[in-house]
Design a protein around this motif. Sequence first.
Motif, PDB file in Angstrom:
ATOM      1  N   THR A   1       8.714  13.722  -2.545  1.00 30.62           N
ATOM      2  CA  THR A   1       8.684  13.305  -1.143  1.00 30.62           C
ATOM      3  C   THR A   1       9.583  12.081  -0.997  1.00 30.62           C
ATOM      4  O   THR A   1       9.682  11.269  -1.924  1.00 30.62           O
TER       5      THR A   1
ATOM      6  N   GLY B   1       5.864  11.233  -5.563  1.00 29.75           N
ATOM      7  CA  GLY B   1       5.650  10.756  -4.189  1.00 29.75           C
ATOM      8  C   GLY B   1       6.440   9.482  -3.975  1.00 29.75           C
ATOM      9  O   GLY B   1       5.990   8.385  -4.307  1.00 29.75           O
ATOM     10  N   CYS B   2       7.631   9.635  -3.422  1.00 28.15           N
ATOM     11  CA  CYS B   2       8.496   8.471  -3.233  1.00 28.15           C
ATOM     12  C   CYS B   2       8.526   8.061  -1.759  1.00 28.15           C
ATOM     13  O   CYS B   2       9.101   7.037  -1.394  1.00 28.15           O
ATOM     14  N   ALA B   3       7.925   8.881  -0.908  1.00 30.56           N
ATOM     15  CA  ALA B   3       7.982   8.603   0.536  1.00 30.56           C
ATOM     16  C   ALA B   3       7.161   7.368   0.878  1.00 30.56           C
ATOM     17  O   ALA B   3       6.169   7.066   0.224  1.00 30.56           O
TER      18      ALA B   3
ATOM     19  N   LYS C   1      -5.623   6.326  -7.526  1.00 32.00           N
ATOM     20  CA  LYS C   1      -5.071   7.583  -6.998  1.00 32.00           C
ATOM     21  C   LYS C   1      -4.985   8.659  -8.083  1.00 32.00           C
ATOM     22  O   LYS C   1      -4.452   9.730  -7.850  1.00 32.00           O
TER      23      LYS C   1
ATOM     24  N   GLY D   1       3.683   8.286  -8.715  1.00 36.69           N
ATOM     25  CA  GLY D   1       3.691   7.576  -7.439  1.00 36.69           C
ATOM     26  C   GLY D   1       4.608   6.374  -7.473  1.00 36.69           C
ATOM     27  O   GLY D   1       5.111   5.979  -8.535  1.00 36.69           O
ATOM     28  N   PHE D   2       4.826   5.800  -6.314  1.00 31.52           N
ATOM     29  CA  PHE D   2       5.610   4.575  -6.190  1.00 31.52           C
ATOM     30  C   PHE D   2       4.742   3.492  -5.580  1.00 31.52           C
ATOM     31  O   PHE D   2       3.840   3.787  -4.786  1.00 31.52           O
TER      32      PHE D   2
ATOM     33  N   PRO E   1      -3.958  11.122   5.825  1.00 29.83           N
ATOM     34  CA  PRO E   1      -4.387  11.553   4.484  1.00 29.83           C
ATOM     35  C   PRO E   1      -3.471  10.936   3.436  1.00 29.83           C
ATOM     36  O   PRO E   1      -2.283  10.722   3.698  1.00 29.83           O
ATOM     37  N   ASP E   2      -4.024  10.627   2.256  1.00 27.51           N
ATOM     38  CA  ASP E   2      -3.181  10.121   1.163  1.00 27.51           C
ATOM     39  C   ASP E   2      -2.615  11.336   0.425  1.00 27.51           C
ATOM     40  O   ASP E   2      -3.339  12.054  -0.271  1.00 27.51           O
ATOM     41  N   ILE E   3      -1.324  11.550   0.614  1.00 29.49           N
ATOM     42  CA  ILE E   3      -0.693  12.771   0.096  1.00 29.49           C
ATOM     43  C   ILE E   3      -0.778  12.825  -1.424  1.00 29.49           C
ATOM     44  O   ILE E   3      -1.224  13.816  -2.011  1.00 29.49           O
ATOM     45  N   ILE E   4      -0.361  11.744  -2.060  1.00 33.53           N
ATOM     46  CA  ILE E   4      -0.264  11.782  -3.521  1.00 33.53           C
ATOM     47  C   ILE E   4      -1.651  11.843  -4.170  1.00 33.53           C
ATOM     48  O   ILE E   4      -1.827  12.515  -5.193  1.00 33.53           O
TER      49      ILE E   4
ATOM     50  N   LYS F   1      -3.398   1.091  -8.316  1.00 31.99           N
ATOM     51  CA  LYS F   1      -3.026   2.347  -7.642  1.00 31.99           C
ATOM     52  C   LYS F   1      -3.014   3.523  -8.621  1.00 31.99           C
ATOM     53  O   LYS F   1      -3.410   4.633  -8.284  1.00 31.99           O
TER      54      LYS F   1
ATOM     55  N   VAL G   1       4.881   6.652   3.263  1.00 32.32           N
ATOM     56  CA  VAL G   1       4.058   7.381   4.241  1.00 32.32           C
ATOM     57  C   VAL G   1       3.303   6.375   5.116  1.00 32.32           C
ATOM     58  O   VAL G   1       2.725   5.416   4.591  1.00 32.32           O
ATOM     59  N   ALA G   2       3.297   6.596   6.421  1.00 27.53           N
ATOM     60  CA  ALA G   2       2.557   5.683   7.303  1.00 27.53           C
ATOM     61  C   ALA G   2       1.075   5.796   6.980  1.00 27.53           C
ATOM     62  O   ALA G   2       0.538   6.904   6.862  1.00 27.53           O
ATOM     63  N   ASP G   3       0.426   4.658   6.805  1.00 34.29           N
ATOM     64  CA  ASP G   3      -1.003   4.685   6.468  1.00 34.29           C
ATOM     65  C   ASP G   3      -1.840   5.154   7.652  1.00 34.29           C
ATOM     66  O   ASP G   3      -2.877   5.773   7.476  1.00 34.29           O
TER      67      ASP G   3
HETATM   68  O1  C5P Z   1      -1.043   3.029  -1.122  1.00 35.85           O
HETATM   69  P1  C5P Z   1       0.441   2.924  -1.085  1.00 35.85           P
HETATM   70  O2  C5P Z   1       1.033   3.440   0.193  1.00 35.85           O
HETATM   71  O3  C5P Z   1       1.014   1.589  -1.451  1.00 35.85           O
HETATM   72  O4  C5P Z   1       0.887   3.901  -2.275  1.00 35.85           O
HETATM   73  C1  C5P Z   1       2.183   4.265  -2.470  1.00 35.85           C
HETATM   74  C2  C5P Z   1       2.253   5.625  -3.098  1.00 35.85           C
HETATM   75  O5  C5P Z   1       1.378   6.515  -2.448  1.00 35.85           O
HETATM   76  C3  C5P Z   1       3.618   6.236  -2.937  1.00 35.85           C
HETATM   77  O6  C5P Z   1       3.834   7.072  -4.044  1.00 35.85           O
HETATM   78  C4  C5P Z   1       3.483   7.023  -1.636  1.00 35.85           C
HETATM   79  O7  C5P Z   1       4.426   8.071  -1.564  1.00 35.85           O
HETATM   80  C5  C5P Z   1       2.065   7.528  -1.743  1.00 35.85           C
HETATM   81  N1  C5P Z   1       1.363   7.731  -0.463  1.00 35.85           N
HETATM   82  C6  C5P Z   1       1.058   9.007  -0.056  1.00 35.85           C
HETATM   83  N2  C5P Z   1       0.363   9.218   1.104  1.00 35.85           N
HETATM   84  C7  C5P Z   1      -0.033   8.183   1.864  1.00 35.85           C
HETATM   85  C8  C5P Z   1       0.273   6.869   1.462  1.00 35.85           C
HETATM   86  C9  C5P Z   1       0.995   6.682   0.294  1.00 35.85           C
HETATM   87  O8  C5P Z   1       1.417   9.962  -0.746  1.00 35.85           O
HETATM   88  N3  C5P Z   1      -0.698   8.416   2.978  1.00 35.85           N
END
Ligand code: C5P
Length: 400
Positions: A194, A273-275, A344, A325-326, A307-310, A340, A277-279
């Motif tokens: 991502t 998961g490099c995106a 995660k 993850g990043f 949702p937390d994708i990763i 993390k 992502v908006a929390d």
């Molecule tokens: O919790 P945080 O956003 O700092 O974590 C970063 C990692 O989690 C990244 O790898 C990001 O792509 C992933 N992430 C995700 N879905 C979210 C929030 C973060 O996959 N909703």
Amino acid sequence: MQPLEGKKIVLGISGGIAAYKCAELTRRLSERGAQVKVVMTRAAKEFITPLTMQAVSGHPVAESLLDPAAEASMGHIEIAKWADLVLLAPATADLIARMAAGMGNDLLSTFVLATDAPVAVSPAMNQQMYSNIATQENIATLRRRGMLIWGPASGEQACGDIGAGRMLEPMQLVDLCISHFQPKILQGKKIAITAGPTQEAIDPVRFISNHSSGKMGFALADQAAKLGAEVTLISGPVNLPTPSNVKRIDVLSAQQMHQAAVEQATEHDIFIGCAAVADYRAAEVAEQKMKKVAGTDELVIRMVKNPDIIATVASLSENRPFTVGFAAETQDVERYAMDKLTRKKLDLICANDVSQTGIGFNSNDNVVSLYWANGQQHFSLASKQTLAKNILEQINELTQ
Ligand code: C5P
């Protein structure tokens, strides 16, 4: 060590206007350690002189099949055996047609028949000539026979036309040569990545997003493909071209990215998961453009968690990919990254300090530290492309 150290490249030049770029191409290849020998067609000499090519390559240029002096020093069969890679740039419609027909009516075409080295063809011609069915069929024939087809690019042409048919730029060809010689350590691996920001709509014309450029995720996709992996890139809205040999799925919101990631994850061996992502997203997206409200200076938008994708991917019970993850942090990088990693359930986390200026978000360079259950690795300031390769090499080691 230079990436092309000790590699022997024969540059075959045919008669197109892009031939003027061959001096630059040769210099850039030599700078990276390659030895370059040049073979030119008669028409190529109308566009760039053999003397120029001799000066930049440091070797006499082979021009004619029937030149006793040239054959006495290093004959065309000998050069054909010497080559580790033959790069035909520019490859005109005529050269491509003659190769498709298996002809050997000049030095360059004879040379191509006589070599068992891989041959990379970089087409360059007018867009109409390129799209002509004869050219297309000839290129398909060369591809079927195992030749590598590099390009063409699209854009403005020397003749004034616009379309596909431009020779790739010298540095793009250099990069392709480098990746050609790279060991394909990820061959047979499927990697989903991502990248970029997400956009969370608040009404039909406005959204909440972040500064992620997508450069790190795209560099990972590019390098993974160059290392031989089959790559799916799930990208938020970014302004970046899709790397070669990468399948791209475009999404806007975190929910869309979540859906695409869940669909793809179990089909892949590795998920990165490099995106950014908006929390949170707006709890309600207004159907019409929101208007200023008279009598108040405040606007309250209720947000709900995305949702937390990763974490979803890392918690899969079946066909779970190796999950990376990043973590972009502004303080206490190691502590937050380790937290993390465990929270995660990741296999590896790549952390960077985004409080430092000039690296991280939006820049071309970065500093990354990798942490996993029983190890860590630090990479100092380097381009995102270099770091992407370092990260992938580490992932490869951990997935052996
Ligand atoms: O919790 P945080 O956003 O700092 O974590 C970063 C990692 O989690 C990244 O790898 C990001 O792509 C992933 N992430 C995700 N879905 C979210 C929030 C973060 O996959 N909703």
